[in-house]
Design an enzyme around this catalytic site. Structure first.
Site, PDB file in Angstrom:
ATOM      1  N   ASP A  78       0.816  -1.210   0.000  1.00 55.54           N
ATOM      2  CA  ASP A  78       0.000   0.000   0.000  1.00 55.54           C
ATOM      3  C   ASP A  78       0.852   1.263   0.000  1.00 55.54           C
ATOM      4  O   ASP A  78       0.434   2.299  -0.529  1.00 55.54           O
ATOM      5  CB  ASP A  78      -0.934   0.000   1.210  1.00 55.54           C
ATOM      6  CG  ASP A  78      -2.173  -0.852   0.981  1.00 55.54           C
ATOM      7  OD1 ASP A  78      -2.100  -1.774   0.147  1.00 55.54           O
ATOM      8  OD2 ASP A  78      -3.201  -0.608   1.634  1.00 55.54           O
ATOM      9  N   SER A 470      -4.961   4.984   5.683  1.00 55.38           N
ATOM     10  CA  SER A 470      -3.889   4.076   6.065  1.00 55.38           C
ATOM     11  C   SER A 470      -3.920   3.875   7.567  1.00 55.38           C
ATOM     12  O   SER A 470      -4.349   4.748   8.331  1.00 55.38           O
ATOM     13  CB  SER A 470      -2.546   4.678   5.650  1.00 55.38           C
ATOM     14  OG  SER A 470      -1.480   4.059   6.329  1.00 55.38           O
TER      15      SER A 470
END
EC number: 4.2.1.9
Length: 555
Positions: A78, A470
């Site tokens: 990510d 996140s």
């Protein structure tokens, strides 16, 4: 044995011929066949070392009388996918991972499975596959990265993300940022804070599908290799006793996982992933359950991004067993829940002598960081079906705030405005059409939130989105706003300058616009439909459900 479907009988002679072509012997084919799902690759720091873990797992399987057979799984980083089109593919990869493992483990009927994930979507994707297949299984992840350094202090990837905003503010030079980027991530492992990967690896312990130590034992340690060998041996015992994942994942396991989630201050992505995982076992984990547990479970840890400590500090302080032992003191853990050790949670804690070794890292129940859990679920006129915030990482000044809406139709537009210093104190940045359907793909908004922190507005500006964040995000970052704009949610009706009331203690998120005006806006509203060229994302947009349901596929 399940593998007899491809190894036994006259009609399976062609199958055996193919297996002999692998170099397997008759003796090896007479033993249980154990699939080893390895997500190793040379792209993701958390997965660069997983071949070592897989070799240890296979050694353990062989030592216990099985025949291991390794096959691959994909894994997205990510961090590398952040702030560009690649992030649209991250959350969809969770379903792809689960589906691809189902394909491999059904086409090739293994007797048992060992799952080796590490980073963000690989963990929930593999847990989903584990419960879907429901054969004796265990998960052993690659382990956390050690913290790096920057200016003589502990640093991690989020330090670098926030450094981008600091450069723009003149608080750091580009050369200093480049030096930091070389030292913040010192080697293999999942990024060093309580971000999404480590959150899910820790929670896999609390669910009972991984051995004690899975969440915190460092990636670069011999102890991690030994743990992998034990996982290989342990799966053979699970096979012998016919203990399957759905025997372990019950409502008690759900309760243990959510309680630990709140105590640890885990990533808000757990609110997407845990419901998706437990749905594979036929268990319903709603936002209401998260909120109920959060209200009565104290926050005991403040690891990065909420604080300065890292997973290695949690490990030194006793790890997940110590956190569970602390929760157990207040009766917040189901001690009789079964685990992959073959023993219950309580038996594991007793056998380990689980106890907190550093109360600066794991606070005692009577002196927590907060009497409520790390995650809060908000409702209101802006989020009728719910929104999620990591309240343990919110500045006190932002827990209750009325803010002015600054509306953006994409992450890129918002990030550009932040970096151009067009955002002011008292603003609430609205980023919409970034939900599961509307994105499509529900991108993480780490770059904007890190930029806000980097330019010094973390205690003055909120960011509200139908996208997600996140695990490294800190600040008043409110995500998963449901319904999303693409589904006609109120976030699509917000206009520049509207006032928004944020009240995290009261669990409220309201758009301060009268109902008559809202009706006029609804009547004139047509959701934006983005042009999507990717066949995968087109399918995903059609199939995916609301973030309030874990963004799983329609069933």
């Amino acid at each position: 044995m399940r593998s007899k479907k491809m190894t036994h009988g006259l009609e399976k002679a062609p199958h055996r011929s193919l297996l002999y072509a692998l170099g397997l012997t008759r003796e090896e084919l007479s033993r249980p066949l154990v699939g080893v799902v390895n997500s190793a690759n040379e792209v993701v720091p958390g997965h660069i070392h997983l071949h070592t873990i897989a070799e240890a797992v296979k050694a353990g399987v062989r030592a216990a009388g099985g025949t291991p057979m390794e096959f691959p799984a994909i894994a997205v980083c990510d961090g590398l996918a952040m702030n560009h089109e690649g992030m649209r593919f991250s959350l969809p990869s969770r379903e792809i991972i689960a589906d691809s493992i189902e394909i491999m483990a059904t086409a090739h009927p293994f007797d048992a499975l060992v799952f080796i994930p590490n980073c963000d979507k690989s963990v929930p994707g593999m847990l989903m596959a584990m419960l879907r297949m429901n054969v004796p299984s265990i998960l052993i992840s690659g382990g956390p990265m050690m913290a790096g350094t920057g200016n003589g202090k502990a640093a991690d990837l989020i330090t670098v993300f926030e450094g981008v905003g600091m450069v723009r503010q003149g608080r750091m030079t580009e050369d200093e940022l480049e030096q930091l980027s070389e030292t913040a991530c010192p080697g293999c492992g999942s990024c060093a804070g309580m971000f999404t990967a480590n959150s899910m690896n820790c929670l896999s312990e609390t669910i009972g599908l991984a051995l004690p130590g899975n969440g915190t034992t460092p990636a670069n340690s011999a102890a991690r290799v030994r743990l992998a060998k034990h996982a290989g041996m342990r799966v053979m015992e699970l096979l012998e006793r016919d203990i399957k994942p759905r025997d372990i994942v019950t409502e008690k396991a759900v309760a243990n996982a959510v309680a630990a989630d709140m105590a640890l201050g885990c990533s808000t992505n757990t609110v997407l992933h845990l419901p998706a995982v437990f749905a594979e076992a036929g268990l319903d984990l709603t936002l209401g359950i998260f909120d109920e547990v959060s209200r009565k479970t104290p926050n005991l840890c403040k690891l990065s991004p909420a604080g300065d400590q890292h997973i290695q500090d949690l490990h030194r302080a006793g790890g997940i067993p110590a956190v569970m032992a602390e929760l157990d003191k207040a009766g917040r853990i189901h001690r009789d829940a079964l685990t992959v050790t073959g023993r219950t949670v309580g038996e594991n804690l007793d056998a380990l002598g689980a106890a907190v070794r550093d109360h600066d890292v794991i606070r005692p129940m009577e002196k927590p960081y907060s009497p409520q859990g790390g995650i809060a679920i908000l409702y209101g006129s802006l989020a009728p079906e719910g929104a999620v915030v990591k309240q343990s990482a919110v500045a006190p000044e932002m827990m209750q705030r009325t803010a002015r809406a600054r509306v953006f139709e994409s992450e890129e537009a918002a990030f550009e405005a932040i970096m151009a210093q067009r955002i002011e104190k008292g603003d609430a940045i609205i980023i919409r059409y970034e939900g599961p359907k509307g994105g499509p793909g529900m991108r993480e908004m780490l770059s904007p939130t890190a930029a806000i922190a980097g330019i010094g507005l973390g205690a003055d500006v909120a960011l509200i989105t139908d996208g997600r964040f996140s695990g490294g995000t800190r600040g008043a970052a409110i995500g998963h706003v449901s319904p999303e704009a693409a589904d006609g949610g109120p976030i699509g009706l917000v206009r520049e300058g509207d006032m928004i009331e944020i009240d995290i203690p009261a669990r409220k998120l309201d758009l301060l616009v009268d109902e008559a005006e809202m009706e006029r806006r609804r009547a004139a509203f047509t959701p934006v439909v983005k042009e999507v060229t990717s066949p995968l994302l087109k399918r995903y947009s059609r199939l995916v459900t609301s973030a309030a349901n874990g963004a799983v596929y329609k069933r």
